[in-house]
Motif scaffolding. Sequence first.
Motif, PDB file in Angstrom:
ATOM      1  N   SER A  22      -6.715  -0.072  -6.174  1.00  0.00           N
ATOM      2  CA  SER A  22      -6.048   0.664  -5.109  1.00  0.00           C
ATOM      3  C   SER A  22      -6.984   1.767  -4.638  1.00  0.00           C
ATOM      4  O   SER A  22      -7.721   2.350  -5.433  1.00  0.00           O
ATOM      5  N   MET A  49      -1.036  -4.476  -0.073  1.00  0.00           N
ATOM      6  CA  MET A  49      -0.035  -3.748   0.706  1.00  0.00           C
ATOM      7  C   MET A  49      -0.633  -2.450   1.219  1.00  0.00           C
ATOM      8  O   MET A  49      -1.558  -1.882   0.630  1.00  0.00           O
ATOM      9  N   ASP A  51       0.527   1.185   1.594  1.00  0.00           N
ATOM     10  CA  ASP A  51       1.546   2.031   0.972  1.00  0.00           C
ATOM     11  C   ASP A  51       1.612   3.343   1.743  1.00  0.00           C
ATOM     12  O   ASP A  51       0.662   4.128   1.738  1.00  0.00           O
ATOM     13  N   ARG A  53       3.479   6.806   2.141  1.00  0.00           N
ATOM     14  CA  ARG A  53       4.330   7.749   1.411  1.00  0.00           C
ATOM     15  C   ARG A  53       4.684   8.913   2.338  1.00  0.00           C
ATOM     16  O   ARG A  53       3.997   9.931   2.385  1.00  0.00           O
ATOM     17  N   ARG A 107       6.437   0.333   2.445  1.00  0.00           N
ATOM     18  CA  ARG A 107       5.288  -0.453   2.010  1.00  0.00           C
ATOM     19  C   ARG A 107       5.211  -1.719   2.853  1.00  0.00           C
ATOM     20  O   ARG A 107       6.193  -2.459   2.959  1.00  0.00           O
ATOM     21  N   ALA A 162       7.359  -4.676  -2.512  1.00  0.00           N
ATOM     22  CA  ALA A 162       7.121  -4.634  -1.067  1.00  0.00           C
ATOM     23  C   ALA A 162       7.449  -5.974  -0.435  1.00  0.00           C
ATOM     24  O   ALA A 162       8.078  -6.043   0.632  1.00  0.00           O
TER      25      ALA A 162
END
Length: 264
Positions: A22, A49, A51, A53, A107, A162
């Motif tokens: 990641s 994915m 992501d 936030r 996501r 997700a």
Amino acid sequence: MKHPKIAALLLLSATSPALAASSPWFETPGGDVRLVTLPRAADGTVRAMLDIRLHDGWKTYWRDPGGSGIPPSVSISGAELKSIGFPAPRRLGDKETHYVGYDAPVRLPLILDAKSGGGSITATVFLGVCKEICVPVQAELTADASGEAFASPLEEVAIADAEASLPHGAGDGFKPLSGRFAADDKSISVRFEAPADGPLPDVFLSGSSSFEFGAAGPVRREGGVFVAEVPVLNKPKVYDLDKDPIRLTVRVGDRTMESPLAIE
């Protein structure tokens, strides 16, 4: 397109310095974003994915913001982007500044083809996050999807979650029936089946990047089906619905469905 309540614009950019399963979080005033990848499968497929936030009170946009907003843009180097998934959105704003998107962390699952790529994959991302101001965010996020890369159980679970958040396909009792452009091409009349034991359905349309759709009008019942009129804000002169169909997304409470819409 610009959000009507934009009070200031701040263009943010970053390049992730490290390679990992990641990427590091890229932090912004309204939310943070990272790329998460799983190790490349034997056939070259990479599940991944984006992501996002979001911070409290901030929002971001769906693939068709509804005439006001910044649709997310994702391009990939080191692999081919085969698909990007979007959970069913919500109507946000008010009557004057209506848009479609998300008001909570979201996501977006990705399917990549890395047969001819190396270990690292970079996503160049452009999206908008908005509160009293709208912040266009640009970031380059790099992760390592090589066969030797370590995928933590948390990353595997996050990507599986997700994927599970995406709308279900059409099924018995929850499916599109037909769509028809009005004579002046300024709206589409959409007919569909949906569960009748919950709140009235919320309807969203999306197509190729050249189509733009507005907020669906009130949903009504006609016999055993639902009908909604959806404004067409932009209809391209040339399009191929067999290759790139208009998609109907419907939310009924916590239940969601998405499927191509057959145009009569």
